[in-house]
Write an enzyme that holds these catalytic residues in place. Sequence first.
Site, short mmCIF file in Angstrom:
data_model
loop_
_atom_site.label_atom_id
_atom_site.label_comp_id
_atom_site.label_asym_id
_atom_site.label_seq_id
_atom_site.Cartn_x
_atom_site.Cartn_y
_atom_site.Cartn_z
N GLU A 165 0.85 -1.19 0.00
CA GLU A 165 0.00 0.00 0.00
C GLU A 165 0.88 1.24 0.00
O GLU A 165 1.87 1.30 0.74
CB GLU A 165 -0.90 0.02 1.24
CG GLU A 165 -1.71 1.31 1.40
CD GLU A 165 -2.59 1.30 2.64
OE1 GLU A 165 -2.97 0.19 3.09
OE2 GLU A 165 -2.90 2.38 3.17
N GLU A 170 -2.95 11.18 2.77
CA GLU A 170 -4.02 10.91 3.73
C GLU A 170 -4.12 12.12 4.65
O GLU A 170 -3.12 12.78 4.94
CB GLU A 170 -3.72 9.69 4.60
CG GLU A 170 -4.11 8.37 3.99
CD GLU A 170 -4.08 7.26 5.03
OE1 GLU A 170 -5.15 6.69 5.30
OE2 GLU A 170 -3.00 6.96 5.57
#
Length: 294
Positions: A165, A170
């Site tokens: 990932e 974010e």
Amino acid sequence: MRYTTIAAIVPALILSVNLLVAQKSNSYKPDFTKPSELSGMKLVWNDEFNADGKPDPASWRYEEGFVRNNELQWYREENASCKGGVLLIEGKREKLKNPGYAAGSLNWKTSREYADYTSASIQTRGFREWQFGRFEIRARIDTAKGSWPAVWTLGISGGWPSGGEIDIMEFYRVKGVPTILANFAWGTGKRGVAKWDDLRKPLSDFTTKFPDWVRKFHIWRMDWNNESIKLFLDDQLLNEVSLSDTVNPDGFNPFLQPHYILLNLALGAAGGDPSESPSPIRYEVDWVRVYQDK
């Protein structure tokens, strides 16, 4: 033939150049300029989200329902649309019946009779996948409490986290502090347990210098080759990992395989409690561009 003097032409040229520069440098509005040409690289795919309607079905698929992290939102197609030159994902406070509800269930996905929030998550899985290159995403995020927007990638094989990932962007709250994150995750040999290399930068590091930072579009970038991955925000290096360090215990390196892109707006969980925040919470993606070496 009509002749025009240089004295008459120059002011017009200056005005045109100034208008072009202003358009390129306006961080408060969508950018309709053509993708930049990068030396030694070619644009292999992009989505500018300039056509009103739904995201291109030849590039994007939707996640549905309760998906991960015990989040509050029910993902659905209706909350993602292209308007005014951006992909708009809206997190809304609205009640939706959970068709998978099972009374007495201990599973968080089926124990809730209703979802109290809706949002959207789209991904290029099965349509567009890449190994290596420069990835650029121009976006404006909503930093209201409860908001958890992201730009990230997952490997096409290996499952999570062994497939890898990459969190290009974010935003959520870390111990109550609004935070920008840039992360990498890979496998540990234990199912569902990741090895993380993460960067957490308080939002105040940006807003102290630029009080209207949250009102602007910003460019998140990933430079990925067979040696390393670097993550940037507005050309500032946030995090970097060497691929010699990202090998799973079984010898598989999840960052030496193609990945696909996800764009989503989660609500709750790490994002915090959205109950007192305005509805909708808005996440705007202006464009996504992928370059690779010629």
